[in-house]
Design an enzyme around this catalytic site. Structure first.
Site, mmCIF file in Angstrom:
data_model
loop_
_atom_site.group_PDB
_atom_site.id
_atom_site.type_symbol
_atom_site.label_atom_id
_atom_site.label_comp_id
_atom_site.label_asym_id
_atom_site.label_seq_id
_atom_site.Cartn_x
_atom_site.Cartn_y
_atom_site.Cartn_z
ATOM 1 N N ARG A 129 -21.796 -0.706 1.024
ATOM 2 C CA ARG A 129 -21.293 -1.988 1.474
ATOM 3 C C ARG A 129 -21.944 -2.695 2.162
ATOM 4 O O ARG A 129 -21.586 -2.399 3.526
ATOM 5 C CB ARG A 129 -19.818 -1.128 1.828
ATOM 6 C CG ARG A 129 -18.425 -2.780 1.375
ATOM 7 C CD ARG A 129 -17.354 -2.331 0.922
ATOM 8 N NE ARG A 129 -16.630 -1.869 1.094
ATOM 9 C CZ ARG A 129 -14.951 -1.251 1.070
ATOM 10 N NH1 ARG A 129 -14.706 -1.862 -0.249
ATOM 11 N NH2 ARG A 129 -14.291 -1.149 1.752
ATOM 12 N N ARG A 176 0.768 -1.187 0.333
ATOM 13 C CA ARG A 176 0.257 -0.228 -0.006
ATOM 14 C C ARG A 176 0.763 1.450 0.194
ATOM 15 O O ARG A 176 0.355 2.168 0.248
ATOM 16 C CB ARG A 176 -0.665 -0.032 1.748
ATOM 17 C CG ARG A 176 -2.486 0.251 1.059
ATOM 18 C CD ARG A 176 -3.074 -0.205 1.601
ATOM 19 N NE ARG A 176 -5.065 0.320 2.320
ATOM 20 C CZ ARG A 176 -5.320 -0.712 2.210
ATOM 21 N NH1 ARG A 176 -5.428 -1.970 1.859
ATOM 22 N NH2 ARG A 176 -6.880 -0.221 2.130
ATOM 23 N N ARG A 188 -18.899 -1.654 7.093
ATOM 24 C CA ARG A 188 -17.387 -1.722 8.425
ATOM 25 C C ARG A 188 -16.842 -0.031 9.012
ATOM 26 O O ARG A 188 -17.784 0.665 8.435
ATOM 27 C CB ARG A 188 -15.924 -1.940 7.347
ATOM 28 C CG ARG A 188 -15.966 -3.332 7.415
ATOM 29 C CD ARG A 188 -15.378 -3.235 5.890
ATOM 30 N NE ARG A 188 -13.753 -2.769 5.617
ATOM 31 C CZ ARG A 188 -12.840 -2.352 5.103
ATOM 32 N NH1 ARG A 188 -13.001 -3.281 4.223
ATOM 33 N NH2 ARG A 188 -11.914 -1.046 4.930
HETATM 34 P P1 AMP Z 1 -8.493 -2.708 2.751
HETATM 35 O O1 AMP Z 1 -9.938 -4.137 3.861
HETATM 36 O O2 AMP Z 1 -7.929 -3.645 1.832
HETATM 37 O O3 AMP Z 1 -9.965 -1.405 2.448
HETATM 38 O O4 AMP Z 1 -7.717 -1.823 4.256
HETATM 39 C C1 AMP Z 1 -9.067 -1.569 5.674
HETATM 40 C C2 AMP Z 1 -7.608 -0.731 6.745
HETATM 41 O O5 AMP Z 1 -6.825 -2.001 6.794
HETATM 42 C C3 AMP Z 1 -7.048 0.186 5.498
HETATM 43 O O6 AMP Z 1 -7.748 1.703 5.770
HETATM 44 C C4 AMP Z 1 -5.659 0.259 6.771
HETATM 45 O O7 AMP Z 1 -5.932 1.227 7.579
HETATM 46 C C5 AMP Z 1 -5.680 -1.397 6.927
HETATM 47 N N1 AMP Z 1 -4.466 -1.671 5.785
HETATM 48 C C6 AMP Z 1 -4.493 -2.541 5.191
HETATM 49 N N2 AMP Z 1 -3.678 -3.574 4.435
HETATM 50 C C7 AMP Z 1 -2.449 -2.748 4.428
HETATM 51 C C8 AMP Z 1 -1.259 -2.017 4.167
HETATM 52 N N3 AMP Z 1 -0.965 -2.745 3.671
HETATM 53 N N4 AMP Z 1 -0.922 -1.447 4.864
HETATM 54 C C9 AMP Z 1 -0.942 -1.014 5.846
HETATM 55 N N5 AMP Z 1 -2.618 -0.657 6.155
HETATM 56 C C10 AMP Z 1 -3.137 -1.965 5.768
#
Ligand code: AMP
Length: 218
Positions: free
Chosen positions: A127, A88, A161
């Site tokens: 969602r 990310r 969420r």
């Molecule tokens: P997601 O489900 O991919 O939208 O991720 C939800 C949240 O998890 C993000 O907004 C970040 O706070 C955290 N997160 C997920 N993947 C990462 C990553 N690779 N690096 C840092 N934070 C992450």
């Protein structure tokens, strides 16, 4: 195949990753899902991650990279994986490259899901995620479950969420533009990026993604 999926929050990464991973017979590895699983088990990692996630910020690299690496080293990921939400930022992308290089492996493709910003907001507001398995994703209008609040796939309870609230989404989009988008150029320099439109029905996007990954015109 070793694939990275990139796209703004609400692009449908989780939904597409679940279908693509099934079609390609590789595990779907979502760092967001791994954090959410830690939060529901109330682990130390979960407690730490939650404060960052609730604010729409990235969880620090020190924790994230180790967690992603542990998951990629599981036996089911030996012959490939589909990464959703990792890397990310550029330092995570560099860490991933290092890790793969040390094993004599490399990425095959980076699939970039493009979606206009106003669509992102609509998608996220509606969602709903399954509590039992967060790869089961629905939308109140675009892909509603058969029964309100119940997952079609496993009967789990559907919920919104906490980080899908409007303020947090705005913050997540800003983080995406400033920290995550630069990885697209990083991977373009390696000739790995295939970009597709993430608009349209879920199965249309999956088809587009499968053709793009196999090198056909989408
Ligand atoms: P997601 O489900 O991919 O939208 O991720 C939800 C949240 O998890 C993000 O907004 C970040 O706070 C955290 N997160 C997920 N993947 C990462 C990553 N690779 N690096 C840092 N934070 C992450």
């Amino acid at each position: 195949m070793r694939i990275v999926l990139v796209g703004p929050p609400g692009a449908g990464k989780g939904t597409q990753a679940a279908f693509l991973a099934k079609n390609l017979s590789i595990p779907h590895i979502s760092t967001g899902d791994l954090f959410r699983a830690n939060i529901s088990r109330q682990t130390e990692l979960g407690k730490l991650a939650k404060s960052y996630m609730d604010a729409g910020n990235l969880v620090p690299d020190e924790v994230t990279i180790g967690m992603a690496k542990d998951r990629m080293e599981q036996p089911d990921a030996e012959n490939g994986f589909l990464l959703d939400g990792f890397p990310r930022n550029v330092s995570q992308a560099e860490a991933l490259d290092e890790m793969l290089k040390s094993e004599g492996m490399k990425l095959d493709a980076v699939l970039d899901l493009e979606v206009p910003e106003d669509e992102v907001v609509k998608r996220i507001a509606g969602r709903r995620i399954c509590r039992k398995d967060s790869s089961h994703v629905f939308h109140v209008t675009y892909s509603p479950p058969k029964a309100d609040g119940v997952c079609d796939a496993c009967g789990g309870e559907l919920y919104q969420r906490e980080d899908d609230s409007e303020d947090t989404v705005r913050k997540r989009l800003e983080v995406y533009h400033t920290q995550t988008e630069p990885i697209i150029d990083y991977y373009k320099a390696q000739g790995l990026v295939v970009t597709i439109s993430a608009l349209g029905k879920v199965d249309e996007v999956t088809k587009r993604a499968m053709s793009a990954l196999s090198g056909e015109d989408a």
